[in-house]
Design a protein around this motif. Structure first.
Motif, PDB file in Angstrom:
ATOM      1  N   VAL A 208     -89.545 -55.809  36.482  1.00  0.00           N
ATOM      2  CA  VAL A 208     -90.075 -57.365  36.462  1.00  0.00           C
ATOM      3  C   VAL A 208     -90.881 -57.709  37.397  1.00  0.00           C
ATOM      4  CG1 VAL A 208     -88.595 -59.353  38.290  1.00  0.00           C
ATOM      5  CG2 VAL A 208     -87.504 -57.904  37.105  1.00  0.00           C
ATOM      6  N   GLY A 209     -91.713 -59.025  36.867  1.00  0.00           N
ATOM      7  CA  GLY A 209     -92.843 -59.314  37.271  1.00  0.00           C
ATOM      8  C   GLY A 209     -94.523 -57.997  38.156  1.00  0.00           C
ATOM      9  N   ARG A 210     -94.595 -57.845  38.294  1.00  0.00           N
ATOM     10  CA  ARG A 210     -96.230 -56.684  38.198  1.00  0.00           C
ATOM     11  C   ARG A 210     -95.777 -55.425  38.208  1.00  0.00           C
ATOM     12  NH1 ARG A 210     -98.554 -57.755  43.954  1.00  0.00           N
ATOM     13  NH2 ARG A 210     -98.357 -59.456  43.942  1.00  0.00           N
ATOM     14  N   THR A 211     -94.622 -54.941  37.847  1.00  0.00           N
ATOM     15  CA  THR A 211     -93.930 -53.611  36.932  1.00  0.00           C
ATOM     16  C   THR A 211     -93.586 -53.495  36.127  1.00  0.00           C
ATOM     17  OG1 THR A 211     -91.226 -54.348  37.211  1.00  0.00           O
ATOM     18  CG2 THR A 211     -92.643 -53.801  39.454  1.00  0.00           C
ATOM     19  N   THR A 212     -94.008 -54.778  34.941  1.00  0.00           N
ATOM     20  CA  THR A 212     -93.532 -54.797  34.099  1.00  0.00           C
ATOM     21  C   THR A 212     -94.785 -53.727  33.023  1.00  0.00           C
ATOM     22  OG1 THR A 212     -93.717 -56.200  31.903  1.00  0.00           O
ATOM     23  CG2 THR A 212     -95.971 -57.065  33.263  1.00  0.00           C
ATOM     24  N   VAL A 228     -89.138 -57.241  26.834  1.00  0.00           N
ATOM     25  CA  VAL A 228     -90.282 -58.261  27.723  1.00  0.00           C
ATOM     26  C   VAL A 228     -89.459 -59.458  27.536  1.00  0.00           C
ATOM     27  CG1 VAL A 228     -92.041 -56.397  26.930  1.00  0.00           C
ATOM     28  CG2 VAL A 228     -91.359 -58.502  25.896  1.00  0.00           C
ATOM     29  N   GLY A 229     -90.386 -60.724  28.593  1.00  0.00           N
ATOM     30  CA  GLY A 229     -90.075 -61.839  28.362  1.00  0.00           C
ATOM     31  C   GLY A 229     -89.985 -63.167  29.427  1.00  0.00           C
ATOM     32  N   LEU A 234     -93.672 -63.958  33.985  1.00  0.00           N
ATOM     33  CA  LEU A 234     -94.414 -64.878  34.412  1.00  0.00           C
ATOM     34  C   LEU A 234     -96.738 -64.876  34.706  1.00  0.00           C
ATOM     35  CD1 LEU A 234     -92.309 -66.867  36.174  1.00  0.00           C
ATOM     36  CD2 LEU A 234     -92.580 -67.141  33.482  1.00  0.00           C
ATOM     37  N   THR A 235     -96.754 -63.397  34.680  1.00  0.00           N
ATOM     38  CA  THR A 235     -98.273 -63.246  35.368  1.00  0.00           C
ATOM     39  C   THR A 235     -98.470 -62.416  34.218  1.00  0.00           C
ATOM     40  OG1 THR A 235     -98.137 -63.967  36.973  1.00  0.00           O
ATOM     41  CG2 THR A 235     -99.881 -63.469  36.985  1.00  0.00           C
ATOM     42  N   PHE A 236     -99.544 -62.984  32.916  1.00  0.00           N
ATOM     43  CA  PHE A 236     -99.885 -61.843  31.803  1.00  0.00           C
ATOM     44  C   PHE A 236    -100.920 -60.743  32.682  1.00  0.00           C
ATOM     45  CE2 PHE A 236    -102.251 -60.425  28.203  1.00  0.00           C
ATOM     46  CZ  PHE A 236    -101.458 -60.120  27.766  1.00  0.00           C
ATOM     47  N   SER A 237    -101.888 -61.280  33.449  1.00  0.00           N
ATOM     48  CA  SER A 237    -102.718 -60.435  34.229  1.00  0.00           C
ATOM     49  C   SER A 237    -102.657 -61.127  35.131  1.00  0.00           C
ATOM     50  CB  SER A 237    -104.128 -59.955  33.546  1.00  0.00           C
ATOM     51  OG  SER A 237    -104.152 -61.061  32.772  1.00  0.00           O
ATOM     52  N   PRO A 238    -104.066 -60.247  36.472  1.00  0.00           N
ATOM     53  CA  PRO A 238    -104.044 -60.849  37.292  1.00  0.00           C
ATOM     54  C   PRO A 238    -104.077 -62.149  37.849  1.00  0.00           C
ATOM     55  CG  PRO A 238    -104.514 -58.368  38.311  1.00  0.00           C
ATOM     56  CD  PRO A 238    -103.526 -58.881  36.419  1.00  0.00           C
ATOM     57  N   GLY A 239    -103.517 -63.189  37.893  1.00  0.00           N
ATOM     58  CA  GLY A 239    -104.404 -64.752  37.867  1.00  0.00           C
ATOM     59  C   GLY A 239    -104.164 -65.375  36.783  1.00  0.00           C
ATOM     60  N   PRO A 241    -101.873 -67.099  34.246  1.00  0.00           N
ATOM     61  CA  PRO A 241    -100.424 -67.008  33.617  1.00  0.00           C
ATOM     62  C   PRO A 241     -99.837 -66.652  32.147  1.00  0.00           C
ATOM     63  CG  PRO A 241    -101.394 -68.956  34.087  1.00  0.00           C
ATOM     64  CD  PRO A 241    -102.189 -68.296  34.561  1.00  0.00           C
ATOM     65  N   VAL A 242     -99.156 -66.260  32.148  1.00  0.00           N
ATOM     66  CA  VAL A 242     -98.500 -66.232  31.131  1.00  0.00           C
ATOM     67  C   VAL A 242     -98.494 -67.298  30.099  1.00  0.00           C
ATOM     68  CG1 VAL A 242     -96.133 -65.590  29.669  1.00  0.00           C
ATOM     69  CG2 VAL A 242     -97.077 -64.060  31.212  1.00  0.00           C
ATOM     70  N   ARG A 243     -98.531 -67.403  28.748  1.00  0.00           N
ATOM     71  CA  ARG A 243     -99.322 -68.690  27.578  1.00  0.00           C
ATOM     72  C   ARG A 243     -97.433 -68.806  26.833  1.00  0.00           C
ATOM     73  NH1 ARG A 243    -102.702 -67.209  24.942  1.00  0.00           N
ATOM     74  NH2 ARG A 243    -101.320 -66.093  22.921  1.00  0.00           N
ATOM     75  N   ASP A 244     -97.483 -68.115  26.659  1.00  0.00           N
ATOM     76  CA  ASP A 244     -95.796 -68.315  25.722  1.00  0.00           C
ATOM     77  C   ASP A 244     -95.099 -66.323  25.432  1.00  0.00           C
ATOM     78  OD1 ASP A 244     -96.710 -66.374  24.200  1.00  0.00           O
ATOM     79  OD2 ASP A 244     -97.586 -68.728  22.299  1.00  0.00           O
ATOM     80  N   ASN A 245     -93.488 -66.387  24.831  1.00  0.00           N
ATOM     81  CA  ASN A 245     -93.051 -65.610  25.576  1.00  0.00           C
ATOM     82  C   ASN A 245     -94.336 -64.617  24.156  1.00  0.00           C
ATOM     83  OD1 ASN A 245     -90.616 -65.173  26.874  1.00  0.00           O
ATOM     84  ND2 ASN A 245     -90.697 -67.449  26.176  1.00  0.00           N
ATOM     85  N   ALA A 246     -94.352 -65.181  22.699  1.00  0.00           N
ATOM     86  CA  ALA A 246     -95.063 -64.031  21.366  1.00  0.00           C
ATOM     87  C   ALA A 246     -96.327 -63.347  22.255  1.00  0.00           C
ATOM     88  CB  ALA A 246     -95.339 -65.368  20.856  1.00  0.00           C
ATOM     89  N   GLU A 247     -97.454 -64.081  23.246  1.00  0.00           N
ATOM     90  CA  GLU A 247     -97.717 -62.880  23.765  1.00  0.00           C
ATOM     91  C   GLU A 247     -97.143 -62.014  24.710  1.00  0.00           C
ATOM     92  OE1 GLU A 247    -101.706 -64.354  25.736  1.00  0.00           O
ATOM     93  OE2 GLU A 247     -99.853 -64.757  27.783  1.00  0.00           O
ATOM     94  N   LEU A 248     -96.794 -61.815  25.095  1.00  0.00           N
ATOM     95  CA  LEU A 248     -95.179 -60.328  25.382  1.00  0.00           C
ATOM     96  C   LEU A 248     -94.930 -59.751  25.174  1.00  0.00           C
ATOM     97  CD1 LEU A 248     -93.736 -62.222  28.504  1.00  0.00           C
ATOM     98  CD2 LEU A 248     -95.816 -60.893  28.919  1.00  0.00           C
ATOM     99  N   VAL A 249     -94.698 -60.226  23.805  1.00  0.00           N
ATOM    100  CA  VAL A 249     -93.729 -59.425  22.679  1.00  0.00           C
ATOM    101  C   VAL A 249     -95.303 -58.777  22.292  1.00  0.00           C
ATOM    102  CG1 VAL A 249     -92.949 -59.486  20.509  1.00  0.00           C
ATOM    103  CG2 VAL A 249     -91.704 -60.618  22.285  1.00  0.00           C
ATOM    104  N   ALA A 250     -96.200 -59.151  21.932  1.00  0.00           N
ATOM    105  CA  ALA A 250     -97.096 -58.623  20.907  1.00  0.00           C
ATOM    106  C   ALA A 250     -97.776 -57.935  21.931  1.00  0.00           C
ATOM    107  CB  ALA A 250     -98.695 -60.153  20.761  1.00  0.00           C
ATOM    108  N   ARG A 251     -98.260 -57.576  23.158  1.00  0.00           N
ATOM    109  CA  ARG A 251     -98.407 -56.842  23.677  1.00  0.00           C
ATOM    110  C   ARG A 251     -97.503 -55.609  23.331  1.00  0.00           C
ATOM    111  NH1 ARG A 251    -100.145 -57.498  30.438  1.00  0.00           N
ATOM    112  NH2 ARG A 251     -98.034 -57.940  30.468  1.00  0.00           N
ATOM    113  N   ALA A 252     -95.943 -55.972  24.090  1.00  0.00           N
ATOM    114  CA  ALA A 252     -95.824 -54.713  23.707  1.00  0.00           C
ATOM    115  C   ALA A 252     -95.305 -54.008  22.168  1.00  0.00           C
ATOM    116  CB  ALA A 252     -94.233 -55.375  23.783  1.00  0.00           C
ATOM    117  N   ALA A 253     -95.526 -54.243  21.786  1.00  0.00           N
ATOM    118  CA  ALA A 253     -95.752 -54.290  20.095  1.00  0.00           C
ATOM    119  C   ALA A 253     -97.397 -53.249  19.729  1.00  0.00           C
ATOM    120  CB  ALA A 253     -95.415 -55.335  18.974  1.00  0.00           C
TER     121      ALA A 253
END
Ligand code: KMH
Ligand code: ZN
Length: 284
Positions: A208-212, A228-229, A234-239, A241-253
């Motif tokens: 969760v959060g910064r431990t992702t 992921v999701g 809710l934060t993609f990298s420091p400062g 914000p996550v734009r959408d879920n797909a970018e978190l999935v793409a990073r995990a992939a």
């Protein structure tokens, strides 16, 4: 060494019950937004979706008609394994959480113990755990055991000793780390929990959060799968914000591919979890 590396099951948890739409504009809260997010996440490498839904005011709800409509809509638009949350929000009563199963998802979350949840308490007493387990078996729904702390792993073992294997025969767990009140999101606590899992269990992990990222990297290097999701992060990298879920999935992939454990297809996920085929009106 040698042999074929295990592909990575990527689960997306797009919405959760805790975040307000006003605080995260990319959070999918309507049925249309949910379906669009599901399609984008499938295209980016997800094979399983963990669903919480919202009402017309974007508040978390367990309304049975909306749950059934959401399962149907995601099934119609994607081939993702559809998992409904039985955790809901910390305020949801046990009977409504149990009734989630009547929407006949492929899978359901099943949390193996009570845990402090920030300022709240997420209640999962033993009797409720057993009831959910039995009902999931009856309705032929594959449970995913949500484990927030080491004691939850011990409870899972006790559950399986007294009730036997879950529907489908595969013990599949999700280790949720970094919740304020649960196990910390570190490689050390992940490995302590993994060491206690029942033999043959498959597992994913989410931080969760910064431990992702620390949790994802530790999971990949220890043979685990990824969740992921925006339910968790809710934060993609420091400062930023996550734009959408797909970018978190793409990073995990990308991480999974880098680890030579590319994303699992939806067909492979169905086979791993042994879900009942309820597509195309095959059943309920
Ligand atoms: N929203 C949390 C209180 C689950 O989905 O099963 C519980 C939760 C776990 O998210
Ligand atoms: Zn959840």
């Amino acid at each position: 060494m040698g042999g074929v590396a295990t592909p990575t099951l990527i689960t997306v948890a797009p919405t959760g019950a805790e975040t307000a739409k006003a605080d995260a504009p990319g959070l999918p809260v309507t049925l249309d937004e949910l379906v669009e997010a599901a399609k984008a996440c499938e295209a980016s490498g997800a094979a399983l979706i963990h669903l919480h839904i919202r009402d017309a005011q974007a508040r978390p709800t367990l309304e049975p008609g909306l749950l059934a409509a959401s399962v149907a809509a995601v099934r119609e638009a994607t081939d993702l394994v559809v998992q409904l949350s039985t955790g809901g929000a910390v305020t949801d009563p046990y009977d409504a959480r149990l009734a989630v199963l009547d929407a006949l998802p492929d899978s359901c979350s099943l949390t193996c113990g009570t845990v402090n949840f920030g300022p709240d308490v997420f209640m999962n007493p033993w009797g409720f755990i057993v009831e959910l387990f039995r009902r999931s078996h009856q309705l032929e729904i594959v449970p995913e055991f949500e484990l927030f702390d080491l004691g939850h792993v011990a409870t899972l073992r006790r559950l399986l000793e007294s009730e036997g294997l879950p529907f489908g025969g595969q013990i599949h767990c999700d280790l949720v780390l970094g919740v304020p009140g649960g196990a910390p999101g570190t490689a050390e606590s992940l490995l302590a929990m993994v060491a206690m899992l029942p033999q043959g269990a498959s597992w994913s992990a989410t931080g969760v959060g910064r431990t992702t990222l620390p949790v994802a990297l530790a999971a990949l290097s220890s043979g685990g799968h990824l969740r992921v999701g925006m339910e968790d992060t809710l934060t993609f990298s420091p400062g930023r914000p996550v734009r959408d879920n797909a970018e978190l999935v793409a990073r995990a992939a990308s991480l999974a591919t880098l680890a030579l454990r590319p994303p699992m297809t939806t067909g492979e996920a169905r086979a791993l979890l042994n879900v009942k085929d309820r597509r195309n009106g095959a059943d309920g």
